[in-house]
Design a protein around this motif. Structure first.
Motif, PDB file in Angstrom:
ATOM      1  N   ILE A 337       0.718  -1.230  -0.108  1.00  0.00           N
ATOM      2  CA  ILE A 337      -0.043  -0.024  -0.078  1.00  0.00           C
ATOM      3  C   ILE A 337       0.829   1.097  -0.118  1.00  0.00           C
ATOM      4  O   ILE A 337       0.588   2.324  -0.712  1.00  0.00           O
ATOM      5  CB  ILE A 337      -0.887   0.077   1.238  1.00  0.00           C
ATOM      6  N   LYS A 338       1.839   1.083   0.914  1.00  0.00           N
ATOM      7  CA  LYS A 338       2.843   2.400   0.815  1.00  0.00           C
ATOM      8  C   LYS A 338       3.378   2.706  -0.341  1.00  0.00           C
ATOM      9  O   LYS A 338       3.339   3.872  -0.688  1.00  0.00           O
ATOM     10  CB  LYS A 338       3.768   2.064   1.879  1.00  0.00           C
ATOM     11  N   HIS A 343       5.502   7.885  -5.013  1.00  0.00           N
ATOM     12  CA  HIS A 343       6.038   7.720  -6.219  1.00  0.00           C
ATOM     13  C   HIS A 343       7.567   8.643  -6.130  1.00  0.00           C
ATOM     14  O   HIS A 343       7.419   9.738  -5.685  1.00  0.00           O
ATOM     15  CB  HIS A 343       5.094   8.561  -7.286  1.00  0.00           C
ATOM     16  N   ASP A 344       8.396   7.814  -6.529  1.00  0.00           N
ATOM     17  CA  ASP A 344       9.639   8.694  -6.527  1.00  0.00           C
ATOM     18  C   ASP A 344       9.824   9.482  -7.652  1.00  0.00           C
ATOM     19  O   ASP A 344      10.213   8.844  -8.733  1.00  0.00           O
ATOM     20  CB  ASP A 344      10.911   7.594  -6.127  1.00  0.00           C
ATOM     21  N   LEU A 345      10.102  10.708  -7.440  1.00  0.00           N
ATOM     22  CA  LEU A 345      10.476  11.499  -8.604  1.00  0.00           C
ATOM     23  C   LEU A 345      11.878  11.517  -9.046  1.00  0.00           C
ATOM     24  O   LEU A 345      12.332  11.836  -9.883  1.00  0.00           O
ATOM     25  CB  LEU A 345       9.881  12.919  -8.404  1.00  0.00           C
ATOM     26  N   GLY A 346      12.975  11.035  -8.004  1.00  0.00           N
ATOM     27  CA  GLY A 346      14.266  11.173  -8.259  1.00  0.00           C
ATOM     28  C   GLY A 346      14.700  12.470  -8.002  1.00  0.00           C
ATOM     29  O   GLY A 346      14.128  13.528  -8.089  1.00  0.00           O
ATOM     30  N   GLY A 347      15.927  12.339  -7.865  1.00  0.00           N
ATOM     31  CA  GLY A 347      17.120  13.720  -7.651  1.00  0.00           C
ATOM     32  C   GLY A 347      16.456  14.452  -6.430  1.00  0.00           C
ATOM     33  O   GLY A 347      16.056  13.823  -5.363  1.00  0.00           O
ATOM     34  N   LYS A 348      16.512  15.862  -6.600  1.00  0.00           N
ATOM     35  CA  LYS A 348      16.125  16.533  -5.224  1.00  0.00           C
ATOM     36  C   LYS A 348      14.561  16.788  -5.292  1.00  0.00           C
ATOM     37  O   LYS A 348      14.118  17.189  -4.247  1.00  0.00           O
ATOM     38  CB  LYS A 348      16.571  17.996  -5.373  1.00  0.00           C
ATOM     39  N   ARG A 349      13.792  16.250  -6.222  1.00  0.00           N
ATOM     40  CA  ARG A 349      12.395  16.583  -6.010  1.00  0.00           C
ATOM     41  C   ARG A 349      11.885  15.401  -4.935  1.00  0.00           C
ATOM     42  O   ARG A 349      10.684  15.782  -4.510  1.00  0.00           O
ATOM     43  CB  ARG A 349      11.590  16.323  -7.280  1.00  0.00           C
ATOM     44  N   GLY A 350      12.467  14.229  -4.764  1.00  0.00           N
ATOM     45  CA  GLY A 350      12.035  13.557  -3.645  1.00  0.00           C
ATOM     46  C   GLY A 350      10.868  12.718  -4.203  1.00  0.00           C
ATOM     47  O   GLY A 350      10.641  12.416  -4.899  1.00  0.00           O
ATOM     48  N   VAL A 351      10.124  12.286  -2.811  1.00  0.00           N
ATOM     49  CA  VAL A 351       9.210  11.145  -3.018  1.00  0.00           C
ATOM     50  C   VAL A 351       7.828  11.853  -3.143  1.00  0.00           C
ATOM     51  O   VAL A 351       7.614  12.615  -2.032  1.00  0.00           O
ATOM     52  CB  VAL A 351       9.143   9.910  -2.258  1.00  0.00           C
ATOM     53  N   ILE A 352       6.683  11.765  -3.766  1.00  0.00           N
ATOM     54  CA  ILE A 352       5.387  12.098  -3.899  1.00  0.00           C
ATOM     55  C   ILE A 352       4.576  10.812  -3.052  1.00  0.00           C
ATOM     56  O   ILE A 352       4.546   9.903  -3.085  1.00  0.00           O
ATOM     57  CB  ILE A 352       4.738  12.037  -5.101  1.00  0.00           C
ATOM     58  N   SER A 353       3.866  11.465  -2.015  1.00  0.00           N
ATOM     59  CA  SER A 353       3.183  10.700  -1.144  1.00  0.00           C
ATOM     60  C   SER A 353       1.727  11.018  -1.100  1.00  0.00           C
ATOM     61  O   SER A 353       1.280  12.289  -0.941  1.00  0.00           O
ATOM     62  CB  SER A 353       3.734  10.651   0.357  1.00  0.00           C
ATOM     63  N   LEU A 354       0.646  10.021  -1.255  1.00  0.00           N
ATOM     64  CA  LEU A 354      -0.574  10.206  -1.535  1.00  0.00           C
ATOM     65  C   LEU A 354      -1.171   9.228  -0.374  1.00  0.00           C
ATOM     66  O   LEU A 354      -2.327   9.021  -0.197  1.00  0.00           O
ATOM     67  CB  LEU A 354      -1.435   9.654  -2.868  1.00  0.00           C
ATOM     68  N   LEU A 355      -0.308   9.147   0.873  1.00  0.00           N
ATOM     69  CA  LEU A 355      -0.905   8.319   2.053  1.00  0.00           C
ATOM     70  C   LEU A 355      -1.923   9.347   2.811  1.00  0.00           C
ATOM     71  O   LEU A 355      -1.678   9.444   4.010  1.00  0.00           O
ATOM     72  CB  LEU A 355       0.215   7.830   2.677  1.00  0.00           C
ATOM     73  N   TYR A 356      -2.822   9.538   2.208  1.00  0.00           N
ATOM     74  CA  TYR A 356      -3.833  10.339   2.830  1.00  0.00           C
ATOM     75  C   TYR A 356      -5.109   9.263   3.269  1.00  0.00           C
ATOM     76  O   TYR A 356      -5.074   8.274   2.650  1.00  0.00           O
ATOM     77  CB  TYR A 356      -4.669  11.427   1.994  1.00  0.00           C
ATOM     78  N   PRO A 357      -5.881   9.598   3.990  1.00  0.00           N
ATOM     79  CA  PRO A 357      -7.139   8.497   4.644  1.00  0.00           C
ATOM     80  C   PRO A 357      -7.955   8.064   3.749  1.00  0.00           C
ATOM     81  O   PRO A 357      -8.223   6.970   3.602  1.00  0.00           O
ATOM     82  CB  PRO A 357      -7.563   9.432   5.546  1.00  0.00           C
ATOM     83  N   LEU A 358      -8.215   9.084   2.741  1.00  0.00           N
ATOM     84  CA  LEU A 358      -9.542   8.458   1.818  1.00  0.00           C
ATOM     85  C   LEU A 358      -8.491   7.579   0.767  1.00  0.00           C
ATOM     86  O   LEU A 358      -9.256   6.640   0.299  1.00  0.00           O
ATOM     87  CB  LEU A 358      -9.938   9.768   0.983  1.00  0.00           C
TER      88      LEU A 358
END
Length: 387
Positions: A337-338, A343-358
């Motif tokens: 699930i995690k 989603h890892d954008l790579g480089g300095k942009r880091g990881v996008i997380s959509l781990l919100y309750p909904l």
């Protein structure tokens, strides 16, 4: 970011409108306009759909997709970039826990349904959420101006309900004022805007429901000040709560400063709570000269994704119904699930997380339904990957 963002702002186009045209999620459009990151699937189709929409509105679609360097933002949460972005293959539509699935897992209720929230004890908390809860309660009781900002499904409405429940359960002398926001838009071309006059009417109708609203603007605002002072003298505090505040027009945001400055001696007569999606943060940016006086008075708090609290969230939800988490999902499913909602954008942009309750709830329910269909006793990583 893309020139598209500036064109949208100039022409009063919301991200939700672009998302609807392109048939993708709003976080996907946020990722595109803010960071020039295209979704992995249907890229050409999405670009063409947006181009056709812009051309139909007389906008140069070719220039819209030029990339420019995004200005830095000043927000209280360093993970805000993650909150604004997403990938359309990471989110699922609203899911329903099927009767057969409940029987399969020995559940009598959906642990994620709205009716599972019966009291403050049913609200999952993290250090960030506890801070927001207390900030809201202290604002309502003692005064203040705060904006709670989070993605769709991050738990903003739950926190509003929790605030009202706590006020009621504590019998706190606080009057909650909530203007109607149905069909509210941020400009009159798209729909009905929430203006200062409507907010004034909501306050008067809440505090003095038997009084008629004065017709002239001068008389109406004198009436507003009077009913607030009368209620304050009777020992009450007042909190104005505006949901979907990202749809407030800038003139109304500017006028909120005047509501906030209403006083009875040293006591502020009205606290203000704004609840909205990330577009509200753009409107409350320190770079926005039109509302700079509001920005200086308003504390902006961002709701981050659950991140490391994912397992605790799921455990809390199931154990509220007397069901151990291990009877529904194994450790590999939680990791899956995690991964699915990151989603890892790579480089300095880091990881996008959509781990919100909904998003977590929808993905978990879909996995449980699939497990029942496949005859798998406990959701595992393979089930998550099969969605």
């Amino acid at each position: 970011m893309l020139v598209l963002k500036s064109l949208m702002q100039a022409h009063g186009i919301e991200q939700s409108a672009i998302a609807a045209v392109a048939r993708v999620s709003q976080p996907t459009i946020s990722q595109l306009v803010n960071h020039a990151v295209w979704p992995k699937r249907r890229t050409a189709e999405i670009r063409q759909s947006i181009s056709d929409y812009l051309t139909g509105r007389g906008i140069d679609a070719v220039a819209a997709f030029e990339v420019v360097r995004a200005a830095e933002t000043t927000r209280t949460d360093v993970s805000q970039q993650a909150n604004e972005e997403g990938d359309d293959n990471m989110l699922l539509a609203k899911q329903v826990l099927l009767p057969a699935t409940k029987k399969h897992f020995g559940l009598f209720r959906d642990p994620f349904a709205d009716d599972a929230l019966q009291s403050a004890d049913d609200v999952f908390t993290t250090p960030d959420i506890r801070y927001v809860r207390e900030a809201l309660l202290q604002t309502a009781k003692h005064g203040g101006f705060v904006a709670i900002i989070g993605e769709s499904g991050s738990g903003k409405s739950t926190l509003r309900r929790d605030l009202i429940d706590r006020i009621n359960s504590e019998r706190a002398p606080v009057v909650v004022i909530e203007p109607h926001i149905i069909a509210m838009e941020d400009n009159d071309k798209k729909g009905k805007t929430l203006k200062a006059a409507s907010i004034a009417e909501a306050i008067i109708n809440t505090l003095a429901p038997l009084e008629g609203i004065k017709q002239s603007q001068e008389a109406r605002y004198r009436q507003l000040h009077r009913v607030l002072k009368d209620s304050s003298n009777a020992g009450y505090s007042h909190v104005l709560i505006i949901e979907e505040a990202h749809s407030l027009p800038l003139p109304t945001l500017k006028h909120l400063k005047r509501f906030y400055e209403l006083e009875n001696g040293f006591k502020k007569l009205l606290s203000i709570v704004l609840i909205g999606q990330p577009e509200l943060a753009d409107k409350l940016s320190e770079r926005s000269m039109e509302v700079r006086e509001v920005v200086q008075r308003c504390e902006v708090v961002n709701l981050p994704p659950l991140g490391m609290h994912l397992e605790a969230f799921l455990k809390f939800k199931f154990e509220r119904l007397g069901k151990p988490l291990a009877d529904v999902l194994d450790a590999s499913a939680i990791d899956a699930i995690k991964a699915r909602l990151s989603h890892d954008l790579g480089g300095k942009r880091g990881v996008i997380s959509l781990l919100y309750p909904l998003a977590i709830s929808n993905l978990t329910i879909a996995a449980m339904n699939l497990s029942e269909k496949l005859g798998v006793p406990v959701v595992n990583a393979d089930v998550i990957k099969g969605l």
